[in-house]
Enzyme design. Sequence first.
Site, PDB file in Angstrom:
ATOM      1  N   ARG A 135     -46.384  16.624   3.793  1.00  0.00           N
ATOM      2  CA  ARG A 135     -45.914  17.896   3.203  1.00  0.00           C
ATOM      3  C   ARG A 135     -46.330  19.072   4.395  1.00  0.00           C
ATOM      4  NH1 ARG A 135     -48.930  17.363  -2.301  1.00  0.00           N
ATOM      5  NH2 ARG A 135     -50.127  16.034  -0.574  1.00  0.00           N
ATOM      6  N   LYS A 195     -58.356   6.851  -7.509  1.00  0.00           N
ATOM      7  CA  LYS A 195     -58.358   8.072  -8.406  1.00  0.00           C
ATOM      8  C   LYS A 195     -58.625   7.822 -10.016  1.00  0.00           C
ATOM      9  CE  LYS A 195     -55.359  10.889  -5.341  1.00  0.00           C
ATOM     10  NZ  LYS A 195     -53.718  11.127  -5.316  1.00  0.00           N
ATOM     11  N   SER A 205     -49.364  16.370  -7.759  1.00  0.00           N
ATOM     12  CA  SER A 205     -49.628  16.013  -9.186  1.00  0.00           C
ATOM     13  C   SER A 205     -50.788  16.786  -9.693  1.00  0.00           C
ATOM     14  CB  SER A 205     -49.843  14.512  -9.310  1.00  0.00           C
ATOM     15  OG  SER A 205     -48.533  13.815  -8.651  1.00  0.00           O
TER      16      SER A 205
HETATM   17  N1  COA Z   1     -44.165  15.538  -3.071  1.00  0.00           N
HETATM   18  C1  COA Z   1     -45.165  16.301  -3.865  1.00  0.00           C
HETATM   19  N2  COA Z   1     -46.347  15.720  -4.126  1.00  0.00           N
HETATM   20  C2  COA Z   1     -46.799  14.807  -3.178  1.00  0.00           C
HETATM   21  C3  COA Z   1     -45.681  14.368  -2.307  1.00  0.00           C
HETATM   22  C4  COA Z   1     -44.327  14.892  -2.185  1.00  0.00           C
HETATM   23  N3  COA Z   1     -43.356  14.566  -1.601  1.00  0.00           N
HETATM   24  N4  COA Z   1     -46.408  13.317  -1.692  1.00  0.00           N
HETATM   25  C5  COA Z   1     -47.602  13.124  -2.030  1.00  0.00           C
HETATM   26  N5  COA Z   1     -47.774  13.927  -2.838  1.00  0.00           N
HETATM   27  C6  COA Z   1     -49.031  14.355  -3.620  1.00  0.00           C
HETATM   28  C7  COA Z   1     -49.196  13.570  -4.830  1.00  0.00           C
HETATM   29  O1  COA Z   1     -48.813  14.064  -6.095  1.00  0.00           O
HETATM   30  C8  COA Z   1     -50.838  13.402  -4.945  1.00  0.00           C
HETATM   31  O2  COA Z   1     -51.156  14.555  -5.325  1.00  0.00           O
HETATM   32  P1  COA Z   1     -52.701  14.381  -6.043  1.00  0.00           P
HETATM   33  O3  COA Z   1     -53.820  14.020  -5.152  1.00  0.00           O
HETATM   34  O4  COA Z   1     -52.745  15.982  -6.768  1.00  0.00           O
HETATM   35  O5  COA Z   1     -52.370  13.450  -7.163  1.00  0.00           O
HETATM   36  C9  COA Z   1     -51.288  13.474  -3.376  1.00  0.00           C
HETATM   37  O6  COA Z   1     -50.042  14.142  -2.704  1.00  0.00           O
HETATM   38  C10 COA Z   1     -51.034  11.972  -2.814  1.00  0.00           C
HETATM   39  O7  COA Z   1     -50.625  11.376  -3.626  1.00  0.00           O
HETATM   40  P2  COA Z   1     -49.884   9.694  -3.411  1.00  0.00           P
HETATM   41  O8  COA Z   1     -48.884   9.933  -2.395  1.00  0.00           O
HETATM   42  O9  COA Z   1     -49.494   9.477  -4.798  1.00  0.00           O
HETATM   43  O10 COA Z   1     -50.901   9.037  -2.468  1.00  0.00           O
HETATM   44  P3  COA Z   1     -52.226   8.346  -2.996  1.00  0.00           P
HETATM   45  O11 COA Z   1     -53.304   9.101  -1.940  1.00  0.00           O
HETATM   46  O12 COA Z   1     -52.589   8.859  -4.559  1.00  0.00           O
HETATM   47  O13 COA Z   1     -52.104   7.011  -3.155  1.00  0.00           O
HETATM   48  C11 COA Z   1     -52.066   4.780  -2.083  1.00  0.00           C
HETATM   49  C12 COA Z   1     -52.439   6.341  -2.232  1.00  0.00           C
HETATM   50  C13 COA Z   1     -51.874   4.260  -3.609  1.00  0.00           C
HETATM   51  C14 COA Z   1     -51.004   4.281  -1.257  1.00  0.00           C
HETATM   52  C15 COA Z   1     -53.283   4.229  -1.594  1.00  0.00           C
HETATM   53  O14 COA Z   1     -54.457   4.503  -2.470  1.00  0.00           O
HETATM   54  C16 COA Z   1     -53.432   2.538  -1.549  1.00  0.00           C
HETATM   55  O15 COA Z   1     -52.466   2.040  -0.774  1.00  0.00           O
HETATM   56  N6  COA Z   1     -53.812   1.866  -2.511  1.00  0.00           N
HETATM   57  C17 COA Z   1     -54.130   0.567  -2.900  1.00  0.00           C
HETATM   58  C18 COA Z   1     -55.166  -0.096  -2.317  1.00  0.00           C
HETATM   59  C19 COA Z   1     -55.054  -0.269  -0.880  1.00  0.00           C
HETATM   60  O16 COA Z   1     -54.307  -0.842  -0.369  1.00  0.00           O
HETATM   61  N7  COA Z   1     -56.046   0.544  -0.229  1.00  0.00           N
HETATM   62  C20 COA Z   1     -56.267   0.545   1.058  1.00  0.00           C
HETATM   63  C21 COA Z   1     -55.106   1.597   1.935  1.00  0.00           C
HETATM   64  S1  COA Z   1     -55.421   1.562   3.668  1.00  0.00           S
END
Ligand code: COA
Length: 162
Positions: free
Chosen positions: A91, A42, A129
Amino acid sequence: MNSVAIYPGTFDPITNGHIDILLKASEVFDTVILAVAENSGKNSYFSIEERTKLCTIATKDIPRVQVKSFQGLVVDFAKTINASVMIRGLRAVSDFEYELQLALMNKKLCKDINTMFLVPDSKYLYLSSSLIKQITQLGGELDEFIPLCVKEALNNKHKILD
Ligand code: COA
């Protein structure tokens, strides 16, 4: 044995929904590492340093929680901190397909790490977020959904960028 869980995410920025998940996880594990991903695919609004700092301030009173940032694969980082469980929040049904894909792919990459899903309090079910950033940028008040430090950081950032 000391049980360690990792709670990874972009946290751009951390919200009370994330904190709710973290509180639940901290009741189950001896240590929970909130892991802020530098590369999550992202374009983040806050830098990795800013996201990590906000997470640190927002979680300072939660016992057994530590905040770290990481680069690269989350499973590789999980191994370095001896985490055997990965926490993810679910969620709504719409989260499920993406979360299942992540969980299965992470399991493929490292068979020793299992994903555990936790459900946030119902008032956080529609929180994200992105919505927080959009609504605060347009002048909306969302105090019950974000820690004070995040509110201040968003206000300062909007002022600088306006
Ligand atoms: N309450 C409120 N919002 C929540 C939430 C909760 N309990 N849980 C998730 N969210 C929201 C987040 O705010 C975010 O919103 P946005 O899309 O508007 O920013 C969304 O849900 C997902 O965010 P998040 O939980 O931070 O996950 P992500 O998809 O951004 O991150 C990683 C995923 C970082 C875990 C993943 O990309 C990763 O592991 N990256 C490292 C590289 C890697 O290993 N890749 C291979 C993975 S198989």
